[in-house]
Design a protein around this motif. Structure first.
Motif, short mmCIF file in Angstrom:
data_model
loop_
_atom_site.label_atom_id
_atom_site.label_comp_id
_atom_site.label_asym_id
_atom_site.label_seq_id
_atom_site.Cartn_x
_atom_site.Cartn_y
_atom_site.Cartn_z
N PHE A 101 1.28 -16.53 -4.58
CA PHE A 101 0.28 -15.46 -4.58
C PHE A 101 -0.92 -15.86 -5.43
O PHE A 101 -2.07 -15.61 -5.07
CB PHE A 101 0.92 -14.17 -5.12
N ILE A 102 -0.65 -16.52 -6.54
CA ILE A 102 -1.76 -16.89 -7.42
C ILE A 102 -2.65 -17.93 -6.75
O ILE A 102 -3.86 -17.83 -6.77
CB ILE A 102 -1.19 -17.39 -8.76
N ARG A 109 -8.84 -16.73 -1.94
CA ARG A 109 -9.49 -15.52 -1.45
C ARG A 109 -10.67 -15.15 -2.35
O ARG A 109 -11.74 -14.80 -1.87
CB ARG A 109 -8.48 -14.37 -1.44
N GLU A 110 -10.46 -15.31 -3.63
CA GLU A 110 -11.51 -14.95 -4.58
C GLU A 110 -12.78 -15.76 -4.34
O GLU A 110 -13.89 -15.26 -4.45
CB GLU A 110 -10.97 -15.17 -5.99
N TYR A 141 -9.37 -2.79 4.83
CA TYR A 141 -10.10 -3.19 3.63
C TYR A 141 -9.80 -4.62 3.20
O TYR A 141 -10.39 -5.11 2.26
CB TYR A 141 -9.86 -2.20 2.49
N VAL A 142 -8.87 -5.28 3.87
CA VAL A 142 -8.68 -6.70 3.56
C VAL A 142 -9.61 -7.54 4.43
O VAL A 142 -9.95 -8.66 4.09
CB VAL A 142 -7.21 -7.10 3.75
N MET A 161 -4.44 -13.34 1.66
CA MET A 161 -3.83 -12.14 1.09
C MET A 161 -2.46 -11.89 1.73
O MET A 161 -1.48 -11.60 1.03
CB MET A 161 -4.76 -10.97 1.39
N ARG A 184 -18.26 -6.93 -2.99
CA ARG A 184 -17.05 -7.75 -2.97
C ARG A 184 -16.07 -7.33 -1.88
O ARG A 184 -15.25 -8.12 -1.46
CB ARG A 184 -16.35 -7.67 -4.32
N LEU A 185 -16.15 -6.10 -1.45
CA LEU A 185 -15.10 -5.65 -0.55
C LEU A 185 -15.64 -4.89 0.65
O LEU A 185 -15.18 -5.07 1.77
CB LEU A 185 -14.15 -4.73 -1.34
N PHE A 189 -4.52 -16.17 -3.82
CA PHE A 189 -5.52 -15.22 -4.28
C PHE A 189 -6.73 -15.93 -4.83
O PHE A 189 -7.85 -15.46 -4.71
CB PHE A 189 -4.92 -14.29 -5.34
N ASP A 190 -6.49 -17.10 -5.40
CA ASP A 190 -7.59 -17.88 -5.91
C ASP A 190 -8.53 -18.27 -4.77
O ASP A 190 -9.76 -18.16 -4.89
CB ASP A 190 -7.01 -19.12 -6.59
N GLY A 200 0.83 -1.19 0.00
CA GLY A 200 0.00 0.00 0.00
C GLY A 200 0.86 1.23 0.00
O GLY A 200 1.74 1.37 -0.85
#
Ligand code: SF4
Lengths: 380, 155, 221
Positions: free
Chosen positions: A142-143, A149-150, A83-84, A127, A163-164, A146-147, A35
């Motif tokens: 990370f991929i 998390r998605e 926000y996470v 994350m 979504r957030l 993140f999957d 960030g």
């Protein structure tokens, strides 16, 4: 605010050669600072001698803003803090308001809060692990994370349409009951997620490069963790067994059987691994919560304008980053007199300046990633 | 809940009779209200009593004074506690808790930044969130700046 | 000055060069529009959706938009997240470091107008267009990753409208209307016959504005 940094005078080493202390500025826009963090590092060769994190690049004044909103209108602001893991700030704030105004919460709503918050914990840890791994060079991790998390984000979207910024936990309950079949989807996710976690554990934490990059880096002793106010996985990585879900329990957490994973070395590796193991425990809690849940209302009807009697309330919950507290002061009007957020990410990030010195510059991102700052919450 | 607080009150009266008279229960929370001059001493005592974590430092702007609010936690007593001290508006100076709990470092800087309360003995007291050239202390109730657009009252 | 710009200038001067210019424009715009590398200026929550857009599920790499956190490599700055007064100089500097031609996408209400932080906040910049010329605005708090993809597609259309000849340069709008009267004026200006389609504002937004609104834009396009 100037972005310039004053440089240091040259000194001489033992052989009389001039040695200049190098000052390196990292951030505020840097992919590894998660960030808008900024770190000013003083280097002796490649070794960090002095590290100063500079925060405030995302200070939005949420505490001041909430003094001019009604109690219910503050809930969307709390979404934007962490926000996470938006659900946590929602919940911590709502608990404080409930204490202040003496609002009771239906049991089903408590269970739903636990379920969404444990899902949020998984999402947030995914994350954190992914970006920490990405920073240290393991972009594949990370991929994968993140999957996962998605998938959770999709479930949340089905639940509350966003979504957030969920705005799901409200004073007096939650905004909606679950849609049909949602709980089954969550159970299926938990079952699949365990295998994924095992895979990730092997992929990243079993990797010799990751071990080399993370083990022994940024060692935090248990005493320091307590004295510096560290909480969450950062404190537990150092072996401090402090989890508000267990030790200052709230909501329906006493009804669940779960463990608090702790590390022993207090290094970046342990902090990361604690996060991974917490995801297993979260899956356990979700499964128990779904099996214990009964039908019922999810919300206590409330007037549109809450006017709690003058007083104050503090409530804290265990967020993905540590103990997240909200302190609300009321003066009898429909608006909070003061709202303060005790942010775990803020307190944990303060540790950077004692953890990083002595390591190589490249280890800074590993230490920072293991502290998992989210700047919305650090800066508020 | 209140049983728990009574228990804490008893424990504290056993452990440290000097702190006991300051103890009260406000809005369902244990509160120790201390005069500002005794704050540092009391905090040292509380730390020895087992309140090893400083959870939160913040302030509230009341019409006549600032109230400094500290939230302490103890794992040994499994309890939380508020410590409150009044700070004058004309001369807002308070002792720094950095030597008791280093956790106060950034949190006191935050209070300094947003409320303008000086902490004596803090190693590095400067603005933390706002740029150095920022004027005023925004969380004070009387803070006003032409940049700020007040939200119209819809309610 | 880049080579293409010199070609543009000389073609414009040559008699009959206009015909070649059109083809060269088409080629240049096509190549620029197909690989808009994005500088992720992720400051807050919207950055999460920006990351989501670049990961497996939404994967906007397939549009040639690749996140590259280095201003010297990028064509488009995606402003994702709240901008504070303290952050503003840093963003300004990164924007200045980006080589021409460059574009900006304002992602999320915060960068459009300050969003939820418009009122009562003492430190938030109300809209990235206070200091950066924004080409495409995406509303939403946060916008979905699909909106970002849509914004990239719209930006492509904007890029395709550009010309390498200095005389044909498109002027860019830099500011949101700050008063109601100004907003109405612009709405009137936008109501041209061809702008009634569903994507109308993004296409037309930069063309029809009265020149006094555009006057204080810094730097050339
Ligand atoms: S627009 Fe909304 S989601 Fe995006 S940065 Fe602003 S507050 Fe966060």
């Amino acid at each position: 605010m100037t972005l310039e940094i004053e440089s240091k005078e040259a000194t001489h080493d033992t052989d009389g050669l001039p040695v200049e202390e190098l000052v390196v500025n990292i951030g505020p826009s840097h992919p590894s600072t998660h960030g808008v963090g900024r770190v000013v590092v003083h280097l002796d060769g490649e070794v960090m001698t002095h590290v100063e994190p500079i925060v405030g690049y995302l200070h939005r004044g949420i505490e001041k803003m909430s003094e001019n909103r009604t109690y219910l209108q503050v809930v969307p602001l709390t979404d934007r803090l962490d926000y996470v893991g938006s659900m946590y700030a929602n919940w911590a704030y709502c608990r404080a308001v409930e204490r202040l105004a003496g609002i009771s919460v239906p049991e089903r709503a408590e269970y739903l809060r636990v379920i969404v918050c444990e899902l949020q914990r998984i999402a947030s840890h995914m994350m954190a692990l992914g970006s920490a791994a990405g920073d240290t060079g393991a972009a594949t991790m990370f991929i994968y994370t993140f999957d996962e998390r998605e998938r959770i984000i999709e479930a949340f979207e089905e639940l509350c349409g966003s979504r957030l910024t969920y705005n799901y936990v409200r004073p007096g309950g939650v905004s909606f009951d679950v849609p049909e079949g949602w709980l089954d989807n969550v159970l299926a996710f938990c079952a699949a997620h365990r295998d994924k976690l095992t895979e990730m554990d092997k992929l990243f934490f079993g990797n010799v490069i990751a071990k080399g990059r993370l083990k022994g880096i940024g060692v935090l002793s248990a005493e320091d963790a307590v004295a510096w106010g560290a909480s969450g996985p950062v404190a537990r990585g150092s072996g401090v067994n402090w989890d508000l879900r267990k030790h200052d329990t709230y909501s329906v957490y006493p009804r669940f059987d779960f463990d608090v994973p702790t590390g022993s070395n207090g290094d970046a590796y342990d902090r990361g691994r604690v996060r991974l193991f917490e995801c297993y425990e979260s899956c356990r809690i979700i499964e128990q919560a779904i099996s214990q849940m009964t039908e019922g209302p999810v919300k206590t009807p409330l007037p549109r304008l809450l006017r709690p009697a003058p007083g104050e309330a503090y409530s804290h919950i265990e967020s993905a980053r540590g103990s997240l507290g909200v302190y609300v002061v009321s003066d009898g009007t429909p608006r909070p007199y003061r709202m303060h957020v005790r942010s775990p990410a803020f307190c944990n990030l303060a540790l950077l300046k004692i953890l990083a010195p002595g390591h190589m510059l490249a280890d800074l991102v590993a230490v920072m990633g293991s502290l998992d700052p989210v700047f919305g919450e650090v800066d508020r | 809940m209140s049983d728990h607080l009574e228990e804490l009150r008893e424990r504290i009266s056993e452990l440290d009779p000097t702190i006991y008279p300051l103890f009260s229960i406000e809005f369902g929370d244990a509160v120790i209200a201390v005069p500002l001059d005794d704050l540092l001493v009391t905090m040292h005592r509380l730390r020895e009593l087992g309140f090893d974590r400083l959870g939160m430092v913040t302030a509230v702007d009341r019409p006549e004074f600032f109230v400094l609010v500290y939230r302490l936690h103890s794992r040994a007593l499994s309890a939380g506690l508020f410590v409150k001290a009044k700070v004058h508006k004309e001369d807002p100076v308070a002792p720094s808790m950095f030597e008791v709990w280093p956790a106060a470092d950034w949190q006191e800087r935050e209070v300094f930044d947003l409320f303008g309360i000086d902490f004596e003995g803090h190693p590095d007291l400067k603005r933390i969130f706002l740029p150095d050239e920022f004027e005023g202390h925004p969380l004070r109730k009387d803070y006003d700046h032409p940049r700020v657009i007040r939200r119209p009252d819809y309610i | 000055m880049a080579l293409v710009d010199r070609i543009g200038t000389s073609l414009e001067r040559t008699p009959g060069g206009g015909i070649i210019l059109t083809s060269v424009d088409a080629l240049v715009d096509w190549s620029r529009g197909q690989s808009l590398w994005a500088m992720p200026m992720g400051t807050a929550c919207c950055a999460m959706e920006f990351i989501a857009a670049s990961f497996s599920k939404f994967d906007y790499d397939r549009l040639g938009t690749f996140p590259r956190p280095d201003p010297r490599h990028c064509d488009v700055m995606v402003l994702a997240g709240t901008i504070t007064e303290k952050m503003k100089p840093a963003i300004q500097r990164l924007w200045d470091q980006m080589p021409e031609p460059k574009w900006a996408i304002a992602m999320g209400n915060c960068t459009v107008s300050g969003g939820i932080f418009y009122y009562d906040s003492y430190s938030v910049v109300r809209g990235a267009d206070e200091f950066i010329p924004v080409d495409v605005y995406i509303a939403g708090c946060p916008p979905r990753p699909e909106s970002l993809i849509d914004a990239v597609m719209q930006l492509r259309e904007l890029v395709h409208e550009e010309s390498i000849a200095p005389g044909k340069r498109r002027e860019r709008n830099t500011k949101l209307p700050r008063s109601k009267a100004e907003a109405n004026e612009r709405m009137e200006a936008m109501r041209t016959p061809e702008s009634d389609g569903p994507h109308a504002p993004a296409k037309v937004v930069n063309k029809e504005f009265p020149s006094d609104v555009i006057a204080d834009e810094g730097g050339e396009v």
